[in-house]
Design a protein around this motif. Structure first.
Motif, PDB file in Angstrom:
ATOM      1  N   ILE A   1      -8.440   3.846  -3.809  1.00 27.02           N
ATOM      2  CA  ILE A   1      -7.424   4.447  -2.941  1.00 27.02           C
ATOM      3  C   ILE A   1      -7.940   5.747  -2.332  1.00 27.02           C
ATOM      4  CG2 ILE A   1      -5.485   3.431  -4.169  1.00 27.02           C
ATOM      5  CD1 ILE A   1      -5.138   6.100  -5.614  1.00 27.02           C
ATOM      6  N   THR A   2      -7.281   6.160  -1.277  1.00 27.65           N
ATOM      7  CA  THR A   2      -7.552   7.437  -0.639  1.00 27.65           C
ATOM      8  C   THR A   2      -6.228   8.113  -0.310  1.00 27.65           C
ATOM      9  OG1 THR A   2      -8.498   8.525   1.309  1.00 27.65           O
ATOM     10  CG2 THR A   2      -7.742   6.260   1.589  1.00 27.65           C
TER      11      THR A   2
ATOM     12  N   GLN B   1      -8.939  -3.874  -1.888  1.00 30.38           N
ATOM     13  CA  GLN B   1      -8.601  -2.496  -2.256  1.00 30.38           C
ATOM     14  C   GLN B   1      -7.694  -2.520  -3.481  1.00 30.38           C
ATOM     15  OE1 GLN B   1      -6.203  -0.098   0.456  1.00 30.38           O
ATOM     16  NE2 GLN B   1      -7.288   1.765  -0.189  1.00 30.38           N
TER      17      GLN B   1
ATOM     18  N   TYR C   1       1.052   3.915  -3.043  1.00 29.93           N
ATOM     19  CA  TYR C   1       0.101   4.907  -2.554  1.00 29.93           C
ATOM     20  C   TYR C   1      -0.009   6.107  -3.479  1.00 29.93           C
ATOM     21  CZ  TYR C   1      -2.469   7.041   1.280  1.00 29.93           C
ATOM     22  OH  TYR C   1      -3.436   7.581   2.071  1.00 29.93           O
TER      23      TYR C   1
ATOM     24  N   ASN D   1      -7.203  -0.221   6.996  1.00 30.44           N
ATOM     25  CA  ASN D   1      -6.326  -1.371   7.225  1.00 30.44           C
ATOM     26  C   ASN D   1      -6.772  -2.164   8.454  1.00 30.44           C
ATOM     27  OD1 ASN D   1      -4.786  -0.582   5.050  1.00 30.44           O
ATOM     28  ND2 ASN D   1      -3.289   0.534   6.296  1.00 30.44           N
TER      29      ASN D   1
ATOM     30  N   GLU E   1      -4.388   9.607   5.071  1.00 30.21           N
ATOM     31  CA  GLU E   1      -3.670   8.546   5.777  1.00 30.21           C
ATOM     32  C   GLU E   1      -4.470   7.994   6.954  1.00 30.21           C
ATOM     33  OE1 GLU E   1       0.243   9.708   6.838  1.00 30.21           O
ATOM     34  OE2 GLU E   1       0.854  10.163   4.774  1.00 30.21           O
TER      35      GLU E   1
ATOM     36  N   VAL F   1       0.828  -1.202   0.000  1.00 26.89           N
ATOM     37  CA  VAL F   1       0.000   0.000   0.000  1.00 26.89           C
ATOM     38  C   VAL F   1       0.857   1.244   0.000  1.00 26.89           C
ATOM     39  CG1 VAL F   1      -1.618   1.356   1.362  1.00 26.89           C
ATOM     40  CG2 VAL F   1      -1.975  -1.093   1.106  1.00 26.89           C
TER      41      VAL F   1
ATOM     42  N   PRO G   1     -13.595   4.356   0.493  1.00 29.65           N
ATOM     43  CA  PRO G   1     -12.768   4.017   1.666  1.00 29.65           C
ATOM     44  C   PRO G   1     -13.339   4.515   2.987  1.00 29.65           C
ATOM     45  CG  PRO G   1     -11.372   4.740  -0.136  1.00 29.65           C
ATOM     46  CD  PRO G   1     -12.780   4.975  -0.574  1.00 29.65           C
TER      47      PRO G   1
ATOM     48  N   GLN H   1      -6.991   5.596   5.536  1.00 30.79           N
ATOM     49  CA  GLN H   1      -6.328   4.372   5.096  1.00 30.79           C
ATOM     50  C   GLN H   1      -5.923   3.505   6.278  1.00 30.79           C
ATOM     51  OE1 GLN H   1      -5.871   3.289   1.832  1.00 30.79           O
ATOM     52  NE2 GLN H   1      -5.270   1.394   2.877  1.00 30.79           N
TER      53      GLN H   1
END
Length: 599
Positions: free
Chosen positions: A105-106, A127, A17, A116, A109, A13, A73, A112
C-alpha cells in the motif's frame, strides 16, 4: 463487466486504505527459541486483504511458471522496463510463463491513482494491504494469494524483485532435476544470527535463500503458507520463509551456481549462463535485454570464470569471459596431432619454468620415435620480457603451445579448457588418451601406456583420487575458498591436477559441458569433479597410481619403480633420480603389476 470489477476493487482499496498489517493477525503460542522477538502472526483466510488482483479474463492467468515481482507502488519505470524486456516472454522452451507485480500500500493518493490506471491497462498487478517496510508479511501475503487464487493454475513459482534482469531459459534446464518439494536460489550457509544473537538459542540462522530470487514448486508454496500459521514470526524475510519455515517442513533448499547474483554492466555472455543480474536501473534492464537479444551475439564458444576470492569475495566486477573461437594461439607446432598416438601428454607449464621443461625433455619426456606417445608444453603469456626466449625454445624443440592469456594459478582452469579445445579440435581421430600433467611431475610413460592398452578407451577418467575433500576455509591457505563462492563443505570426488588421464570421448564431453558452467578457480576440482559429475563420468584411480615417496638412488630394490604412473618430485634433481630408478627397473625386466580401477 470489466468496468464493474474495477469499480468494486477501487471501493475495496478506499475502504481498506492505510490499514496496519498487524490488524489482520492474531498471536500464536508456539515459539521454540529463547526470544523476545514479536510473536507469530496468523493470516486470517476469511479476511480479504488483497486490494488489486488481475481478473480471470486474462489469457495467461494459468501457466507453467508464475512469476511474482516484488515492486514498490511508485516504481512505474521499473515495471515498464520489465514488461518491455524479460517480462514480455509468455512462452520459454515450450512452457508458458506469466508475471504478476506484487505491491504493497501507499499513503500517496496520486501514486495510488496512477497505480490503479496501470492495473487497468496491463492487468498484471497484485496489490495487498501491507506496508512495503514489512518484507516478511509481504512474502506471507504472496503465499496467501497463491493459496487462494493459483492452486489450480500453475506448477512453479518464481519470486523476485523489480531491480533485476531474469534470464528465464536456464531455469527450464534445472526444473526436471528437482524434487517434488524444493526451494532453489542462492543458498546461504552458516550465516551468523546477528539479529538475535543474544535472544536466540541458535548461533547461526538455518540455511536460507537470498530474497532476490526464490524458485519453488506450487506444493512448496502452499505448505510454507500453512506452516506460517504455527511458526513464530521473524523480521528477516528470507531467513523466515526459506530458512525457519522450510527447515520445519524439511524442504530441500538447493543452491545452483547459475543463480549467482551479478551486478550490471558486464559481458552479456555471462548473463546467458546465469539466471539473475541485480541492482539494475530501468535503463540497465533495457540495455542488457538489447544485448542479449542481439542476433549477432555469439556465446556458443564462450566460457566465463568467477573471480579469485582474494580479489573480490563478492565476485561482481571481476568476472571475465573468453570466446574460444577468437582465442589467440600464439604458438602451435605444425606437427601437433599429425600422427597417431596412444598418448597425448599436455604439460601445464609457466613461461619462466624453462629448467623444468628441460628436465622433462632429458628424462621421461624424451620419447622415442617408435613409441606411440607425444608431449607438448602448454603456456600462457604473462612475461613479455622472455617472449623472445620462448619463441627460440619453441623453434628448437617444436613442443610448445602458447595461448594469449595471463598465466597465473587462478587461470589454470582456463588453461585446461583451452587444452580440451585444442584436443577436441585437432586430435579426435589420431589420439586414444589425453594425459594432463604439470611440469613438476614425472610420468612413467612406458607403464601408463601398458596399463591403458588393457582397457577399452571409453569413459575413462583416472588419476590420484580425492574423495569427500573439504573446502579450504583457512584464509591463509593457498587454495582458500570462501563459502560465498562455494557453499558446500565438500567437493565432489575429483582427481589431482598433478596428473590425470581421460579417453577422448570424455575430453569431448567435458569440453562441451564447460560452456554451461561458470569456471571454478580450482582446476582439478572443476574439470575432473564438477564437470565430470555433470556428465555422469566417475573419476577413478588404481593401486600404485602415484609413487608417494621422495625418491633416492640408494636403498631401493631395483624393481620398486616398475609399476607406477606418476611421481611428484618437484625439482629437477628429483626428476633425474626417478628417471634413473625407472630405467633400472626397465633394464632389469621387472614384472609390471596391473590393478583394477577404484572409483
Amino acid at each position: 463487466m470489466r468496468f464493474t470489477i474495477i469499480i468494486s476493487l477501487l471501493i475495496l482499496v478506499s475502504s481498506s486504505y492505510g490499514k496496519s498489517c498487524d490488524n489482520e493477525y492474531v498471536k500464536v503460542k508456539i515459539w521454540k527459541f529463547k526470544s523476545t522477538i514479536p510473536p507469530a502472526k496468523d493470516l486470517k483466510l476469511e479476511e480479504n486483504t488483497t486490494l488489486l488482483l488481475p481478473n480471470s479474463s486474462s489469457p495467461i492467468l494459468c501457466c507453467n511458471l508464475l512469476i511474482f515481482i516484488f515492486s514498490h507502488p511508485d516504481h512505474f519505470e521499473h515495471r515498464e522496463a520489465i514488461r518491455e524486456s524479460w517480462g514480455s516472454y509468455e512462452r520459454v522452451k515450450n512452457n508458458t510463463v506469466c508475471k504478476r507485480f506484487f505491491v504493497g500500500i501507499t499513503n500517496n493518493e496520486d501514486i495510488q491513482s496512477k497505480l490503479n490506471d496501470e492495473y487497468y491497462e496491463y492487468n498484471d498487478i497484485v496489490q495487498v494491504n501491507c506496508t512495503e517496510s514489512d518484507a516478511t508479511t509481504k512474502s506471507l501475503q504472496m503465499l496467501k494469494v497463491i493459496y487462494l487464487y493459483y492452486q489450480n493454475c500453475t506448477e512453479f513459482i518464481l519470486k523476485t524483485i523489480d531491480s533485476v534482469y531474469i534470464n528465464l531459459e536456464p531455469i527450464w534446464n534445472i526444473l526436471p532435476k528437482l524434487p517434488h518439494l524444493f526451494l532453489a536460489g542462492n543458498l546461504q550457509v552458516e550465516e551468523i544470527a546477528t539479529k538475535c544473537t543474544e535472544k536466540c538459542s541458535d548461533k547461526f540462522y538455518p540455511r536460507y535463500l537470498l530474497s532476490s530470487l526464490w524458485l519453488m514448486s506450487l506444493d512448496t508454496a502452499i505448505k510454507l503458507f500453512k506452516t506460517a500459521a504455527t511458526t513464530p514470526y521473524f523480521e528477516i524475510e528470507d531467513v523466515y520463509i526459506t530458512g525457519y519455515l522450510a527447515e520445519k517442513l524439511s524442504i530441500n533448499r538447493t543452491d545452483f551456481p547459475m543463480f549467482t547474483y551479478i551486478e550490471n554492466k558486464i559481458n552479456p555472455c555471462i548473463l546467458k549462463k546465469i539466471v539473475i543480474s541485480q541492482n539494475m536501473t530501468p535503463n540497465d534492464i533495457m540495455m542488457v535485454h538489447e544485448k542479449l537479444t542481439d542476433v549477432n551475439l555469439n556465446c556458443t564458444k564462450t566460457i566465463c570464470n568467477l573471480p579469485t576470492p582474494q580479489v573480490n569475495p563478492n565476485f561482481s566486477d571481476d568476472v571475465k569471459c573468453f570466446n574460444l573461437d577468437t582465442f589467440k594461439t600464439l604458438i602451435l607446432p605444425k606437427n601437433f596431432c599429425r600422427k597417431s598416438s596412444n598418448l597425448l601428454i599436455i604439460i601445464a607449464s609457466a613461461t619462466k619454468n624453462n629448467l623444468r621443461r628441460d628436465a622433462i625433455r632429458e628424462t621421461w619426456g624424451n620419447l622415442r620415435s617408435e613409441r606411440k606417445a607425444q608431449k607438448y608444453f602448454l603456456l600462457g603469456n604473462d612475461n613479455f620480457k622472455i617472449q623472445e626466449l620462448i619463441l627460440k625454445e619453441s623453434y628448437f624443440y617444436q613442443d610448445i603451445i602458447q595461448v594469449d592469456f595471463e598465466d597465473t594459478k587462478y587461470n589454470l582452469t582456463l588453461k585446461s579448457i583451452v587444452m580440451l579445445k585444442l584436443v577436441t579440435t585437432f586430435c579426435k581421430q589420431n589420439v586414444t588418451y589425453l594425459v594432463k600433467t604439470d611440469d613438476d611431475s614425472y610420468i612413467n610413460v612406458n607403464y601408463l601406456e601398458w596399463v591403458l592398452m588393457k582397457r577399452e578407451p571409453k569413459r575413462v577418467l583416472v588419476g590420484i583420487l580425492y574423495k569427500n575433500s573439504p573446502r579450504r576455509t583457512n584464509t591463509i591457505d593457498k587454495w582458500y575458498i570462501p563459502k560465498n563462492i562455494y557453499k558446500k563443505k565438500h567437493y565432489p570426488n575429483y582427481l589431482s591436477g598433478a596428473g590425470y588421464v581421460m579417453s577422448m570421448d570424455v575430453a569431448n564431453l567435458l569440453y562441451q559441458k564447460s560452456f554451461e558452467e561458470m569456471l571454478y578457480v580450482l582446476e582439478d576440482v572443476f574439470i575432473t569433479g564438477m564437470l565430470a559429475k555433470a556428465v555422469n563420468i566417475k573419476p577413478c584411480t588404481f593401486h600404485g597410481y602415484e609413487m608417494e615417496q621422495r625418491p633416492k638412488k640408494i636403498d631401493w630394490p631395483k624393481c620398486s619403480f616398475s609399476s607406477f604412473v606418476i611421481s611428484h618430485p618437484r625439482t629437477s634433481i628429483d626428476m633425474n633420480d626417478v628417471d634413473d630408478l625407472v630405467k633400472l627397473a626397465q633394464s632389469s625386466n621387472c614384472k609390471k603389476c596391473y590393478h583394477l580401477p577404484q572409483c
